[in-house]
Design an enzyme around this catalytic site. Structure first.
Site, PDB file in Angstrom:
ATOM      1  N   ARG A   1       0.980  -1.158   0.121  1.00 29.46           N
ATOM      2  CA  ARG A   1       0.050  -0.018  -0.026  1.00 29.46           C
ATOM      3  C   ARG A   1       0.687   1.611  -0.031  1.00 29.46           C
ATOM      4  O   ARG A   1       1.756   1.397   0.932  1.00 29.46           O
ATOM      5  CB  ARG A   1      -0.815  -0.151   1.101  1.00 29.46           C
ATOM      6  CG  ARG A   1      -2.096   1.011   1.172  1.00 29.46           C
ATOM      7  CD  ARG A   1      -2.899   1.217   2.314  1.00 29.46           C
ATOM      8  NE  ARG A   1      -4.215   1.933   2.178  1.00 29.46           N
ATOM      9  CZ  ARG A   1      -4.854   2.360   3.160  1.00 29.46           C
ATOM     10  NH1 ARG A   1      -4.341   2.430   4.346  1.00 29.46           N
ATOM     11  NH2 ARG A   1      -6.033   3.002   2.687  1.00 29.46           N
TER      12      ARG A   1
ATOM     13  N   ASP B   1     -13.615  -1.854   5.487  1.00 26.37           N
ATOM     14  CA  ASP B   1     -12.550  -0.899   6.164  1.00 26.37           C
ATOM     15  C   ASP B   1     -13.116  -0.832   7.715  1.00 26.37           C
ATOM     16  O   ASP B   1     -12.583   0.086   8.241  1.00 26.37           O
ATOM     17  CB  ASP B   1     -13.069   0.532   5.579  1.00 26.37           C
ATOM     18  CG  ASP B   1     -11.977   1.534   5.939  1.00 26.37           C
ATOM     19  OD1 ASP B   1     -10.807   1.241   6.003  1.00 26.37           O
ATOM     20  OD2 ASP B   1     -12.321   2.566   6.109  1.00 26.37           O
TER      21      ASP B   1
END
Length: 291
Positions: free
Chosen positions: A122, A247
């Site tokens: 990421r 999330d």
């Protein structure tokens, strides 16, 4: 038939309801985080992290009916992926990881992460990072290093204007590109947004994926209904390169505001059909993450 209510709430998840539709076997939550007090935050991080260990996340899996998960190292831990790797060990082969590393990371470290079922890196342009400012050069460097490993990708968290400015860089990456959280595009602009055009061109190029997640980051409507046109357009454009994520534990939002079962129901509205929903939850993540 409505599914039975939970007997107790899940940590960091409002409500006692389950998703309106029973999810298919091997449904994957492709974006979640684990925060365990056994692991110290990076010195650069100024906020108290939530208590969100694997045991709490398993409760969410039971509520939603998901079986697979992708654990993403949060900015809280800087470039220390120990918490994520521990979570992968606990979750077993039904989990994959996305790590955060510095641009000078060595091949041996990436090999170690690969052996522990990490499948991507990421690169965050939004949250505070332990190294300071994230640059396009860093993104390109990490993509080159990730390209050596089978089945790896680069995941980016960017502001919409950054997607527009770096579209050429993103299109040229030598590994698959995964764009977080609907590109953070303002639902009020929807398909008119310049970033939506850039995202569509990246999808049309065949190397990009989008995470259908984080609806609440820009939404201002009840039940995030204003996100429907944008997400439905993405489903029409590239149903084979979309994945969904909860999330959890929703660190960008005020505590007690996010109902994860509602997020699954929202995905059903985005997808438009059970077949498309199953593709996003099962087939696509299996291909992207190598389940």
């Amino acid at each position: 038939m409505a599914q039975p209510l939970l007997s107790a709430p899940v940590p960091h998840s409002v409500g006692l309801n389950r998703p309106a539709r029973t999810l298919p076997p091997l449904a994957c939550d492709s974006h979640m985080h684990v925060f365990d007090p056994c692991f110290a935050p990076s010195p650069h991080w100024r906020r108290q992290p939530p208590d969100a260990p694997v045991a709490a996340y398993r409760q969410l899996q039971q509520r939603l009916g998901t079986r697979r998960a992708v654990v993403v190292t949060p900015s809280t831990y800087g470039t220390d992926n120990a918490c994520t790797l521990d979570a992968l060990d606990q979750l077993g082969d039904g989990a994959r990881g996305v790590a955060v590393v510095a641009q000078d990371v060595q091949d041996a470290e990436l090999d170690r992460l690969h052996a522990r079922r990490v499948r991507g890196l990421r690169v965050n342009f939004v949250s505070p990072q332990s190294w300071g400012e994230t640059t396009p050069q860093m993104l390109a460097t990490l993509a080159r290093k990730a390209a050596r490993l089978p089945g790896w990708h680069i995941q980016v968290f960017m502001h919409p204007e950054q997607i527009v400015a770096l579209e050429g860089v993103l299109a040229a990456l030598p590994v698959p590109l995964v764009v977080d959280h609907l590109g953070r595009i303002d639902p009020a602009q929807g398909q008119r947004a310049e970033a939506h055009g850039a995202l569509r061109r990246l999808l049309d190029g065949g190397n990009a994926w989008v995470k259908l997640s984080g609806a609440y980051m820009r939404s201002t409507a009840p039940a995030y209904a204003d996100t429907l046109p944008l997400a439905q357009a993405l489903v029409r454009a590239a149903p084979e390169r979309l994945v969904w994520g909860s999330d959890w534990p929703h660190t960008t939002e005020a505590p007690g505001t996010v109902n994860d079962a509602g997020l699954v129901d929202l995905l059903r509205s985005w997808a438009g059909s059970d077949a498309a929903m199953d593709r996003i939850l099962v087939d696509n993540p299996a291909r992207l993450y190598g389940f």
